[in-house]
Design an enzyme around this catalytic site. Structure first.
Site, PDB file in Angstrom:
ATOM      1  CG  ASP A   1      -2.149   0.914   1.022  1.00  0.00           C
ATOM      2  OD1 ASP A   1      -2.472   1.243  -0.136  1.00  0.00           O
ATOM      3  OD2 ASP A   1      -2.764   1.296   2.029  1.00  0.00           O
TER       4      ASP A   1
ATOM      5  CE  LYS B   1      -2.952   4.672   1.361  1.00  0.00           C
ATOM      6  NZ  LYS B   1      -4.375   4.262   1.417  1.00  0.00           N
TER       7      LYS B   1
ATOM      8  CG  ASN C   1       0.403   4.625   3.743  1.00  0.00           C
ATOM      9  OD1 ASN C   1      -0.173   5.189   4.655  1.00  0.00           O
ATOM     10  ND2 ASN C   1      -0.081   3.561   3.128  1.00  0.00           N
TER      11      ASN C   1
END
Length: 205
Positions: free
Chosen positions: A87, A89, A92
């Site tokens: 994840d 992105k 993050n």
């Protein structure tokens, strides 16, 4: 609640194995008297890449490459011990003041089976559609290359001001774009970017 507990346990275990300047540090972890897992992370001063992109839309090429390099360094450390983030992105990625960028949120990370070359488990797409690799979109097995694809999308967005498939109308069309379309060359939408970045971004994608 069960899902939250599972994610917290997963992130605790993943981050407990990682110590790297480009990954947020966990300083303590445990379980409350009511059975909830918790962990204490280092305090970071700065902002996420998502916040900066909302404010500035584009980031200077040199800064964008530095951020991408920092995240690739952190991912390399995770991949070496068999952890795939899944994840990656802008929300993050934390841009620490006067320090390297740091990767956050290993809540849906997967640990590679040391006896297998890929993560097992097919049929469920996990991640954020806009930054999801083709194998994630189809619910297929993922490995370290899945994270690299996401970095390619983020680098493209930082320099161009938009992702290569941002013209998609809905999440389903985003999925289909990742699966079946080739991203345009970076310089076709960001003419001032160095031509050498075209092949590098294309390779990440």
């Amino acid at each position: 609640l069960d899902d939250l507990v599972h994610r917290l346990r997963n992130e605790w275990r993943a981050l407990g194995k990682l110590e790297h300047r480009n990954i947020v540090s966990v300083t303590d972890a445990g379980i409350t008297t009511t059975g909830l897992p918790y962990f204490v992370m280092e305090r970071l001063q700065g902002e996420t890449l998502a916040v900066r992109l909302r404010r500035e839309r584009r980031i200077p090429v040199k800064d964008a490459i530095t951020v991408a390099a920092d995240i690739l360094e952190g991912l390399s450390a995770a991949h070496r011990i068999g952890i795939v983030h899944r994840d990656v992105k802008p929300p993050n990625i934390f841009l620490v003041k006067n320090r390297p960028a740091k990767l956050l949120d290993f809540g849906i990370a997967k640990v590679l089976d040391p006896k297998a070359s890929q993560i097992t488990g097919r049929g469920i797409a996990i991640g954020t559609p806009r930054y999801m690799a083709p194998e994630q979109a189809t619910g297929g097995a993922v490995d370290a290359r899945t994270d690299l694809y996401s970095v390619g999308l983020i680098l493209f967005e930082m320099i161009a001001g938009a992702g290569p498939f941002d013209g998609a109308r809905d999440p389903n069309e985003v999925f289909l774009a990742h699966i079946g379309k080739t991203a345009p060359p970076l310089t076709s939408v960001a003419p001032l970017a160095p031509a050498a970045l075209d092949s590098w971004v294309a390779r990440l994608l």
